[in-house]
Scaffold this active site. Structure first.
Site, PDB file in Angstrom:
ATOM      1  N   LEU A 112      27.673 -39.262  13.113  1.00 46.50           N
ATOM      2  CA  LEU A 112      28.973 -39.924  13.165  1.00 46.50           C
ATOM      3  C   LEU A 112      28.795 -41.412  12.892  1.00 46.50           C
ATOM      4  CD1 LEU A 112      28.827 -37.538  15.423  1.00 46.50           C
ATOM      5  CD2 LEU A 112      30.970 -38.502  16.204  1.00 46.50           C
ATOM      6  N   ILE A 170      24.248 -37.285  21.390  1.00 44.38           N
ATOM      7  CA  ILE A 170      23.099 -38.187  21.288  1.00 44.38           C
ATOM      8  C   ILE A 170      23.577 -39.601  20.980  1.00 44.38           C
ATOM      9  CG2 ILE A 170      20.924 -38.654  20.084  1.00 44.38           C
ATOM     10  CD1 ILE A 170      20.836 -35.674  19.361  1.00 44.38           C
ATOM     11  N   GLY A 200      29.074 -44.907  17.182  1.00 43.75           N
ATOM     12  CA  GLY A 200      28.079 -44.434  16.220  1.00 43.75           C
ATOM     13  C   GLY A 200      27.097 -43.514  16.921  1.00 43.75           C
ATOM     14  N   SER A 201      26.944 -42.290  16.476  1.00 45.95           N
ATOM     15  CA  SER A 201      26.166 -41.340  17.258  1.00 45.95           C
ATOM     16  C   SER A 201      25.832 -40.088  16.456  1.00 45.95           C
ATOM     17  CB  SER A 201      26.965 -40.963  18.518  1.00 45.95           C
ATOM     18  OG  SER A 201      28.294 -40.641  18.159  1.00 45.95           O
ATOM     19  N   ARG A 202      25.424 -39.046  17.193  1.00 44.10           N
ATOM     20  CA  ARG A 202      25.062 -37.782  16.563  1.00 44.10           C
ATOM     21  C   ARG A 202      25.306 -36.644  17.549  1.00 44.10           C
ATOM     22  NH1 ARG A 202      18.867 -36.815  14.607  1.00 44.10           N
ATOM     23  NH2 ARG A 202      18.699 -34.614  15.131  1.00 44.10           N
TER      24      ARG A 202
END
Length: 237
Positions: A112, A170, A200-202
């Protein structure tokens, strides 16, 4: 019917606004209120500062948006838990803190960016059987090792079809806060919002053996709608 004039111009304008602008996740309300207060104060000293404050507040509001999503009417599928880009498709062992067998499963990772919708959604209907948080580092979320060393929050979902799915939020390079709103024993619907990561991530989704991944690396996903994989029929896994 939605979209039809109500007869009251003001009510119709409000209805159109609700359909045009997505609602905000509750986690964004303190930022919105803080931004509005700062904008009002800045406006007293400078018009430019007021405009800048308004733009920053609008950006924060957009970040915490939670648009309505309609999950596909299909059984035995896992839908994307997040908006973003498929960054990895590979076999990996689920997070150790979940206490699951240390056997590799197919994992689909969605990255993301700061421009994506950042709420997470459940990949299927079922019951949350395990939730585990683990502190860690804040490496760029698109790196493979981010799944192992970054701060994360993992959950195990047992679907109504009898499958076990693992979903992991995450943190990334900029992300410093993971929020998970479900608890062990909670019943969830497919595509239901269960958390958010800023900024901002995953999100990793681990699939049961025998699943057929139907997305490709680099493909864009829509959280709560895009099908990641077709799950095996009972007895085939």
């Amino acid at each position: 019917m939605s979209g039809q004039p109500t007869g009251n111009p003001l009510a119709h304008a409000v209805q159109l606004a609700r359909e045009t602008f997505p609602p905000m996740h509750p986690a964004g309300r303190p930022f919105l209120l803080g931004g509005l207060a700062a904008t009002i104060v800045a406006r007293r000293f400078s018009k430019r500062l007021g405009v800048a404050g308004a733009l920053v507040t609008a950006g924060m509001t957009a970040f915490f948006r939670e648009p309505k999503r309609v999950p596909p009417l299909r059984d035995n599928v896992a839908i994307s838990a997040a908006d973003g880009t498929v960054s990895l498709i590979e076999e990996a062992v689920p997070p150790a803190e979940l206490g699951l067998p240390a056997e590799p499963r197919m994992r689909v990772s969605v990255f993301l960016s700061v421009y994506d919708v950042h709420v997470q959604r459940t990949p299927a209907a079922g019951v949350i059987s395990k939730v585990a948080y683990k502190p860690g580092k804040f490496l760029s979320a698109d790196l493979d090792k981010a799944s192992e060393v970054n701060e994360r929050n993992s959950l195990v979902l047992h679907t109504v079809d009898g499958h076990e799915l693992v979903v992991v939020q995450i943190a990334g390079l900029v992300a410093r806060r993971i929020r998970c709103d479900v608890r062990e024993g909670d019943k969830v619907a497919a595509g239901e919002t269960y958390g958010i990561i800023r900024f901002g991530s995953r999100v990793d989704t681990y699939l049961p053996p025998g699943s057929r991944v139907v997305v490709a690396k680099g493909q864009r996903t829509v959280g709560g709608e895009t099908v990641l994989a077709e799950l095996p029929a009972l007895g085939e896994s």
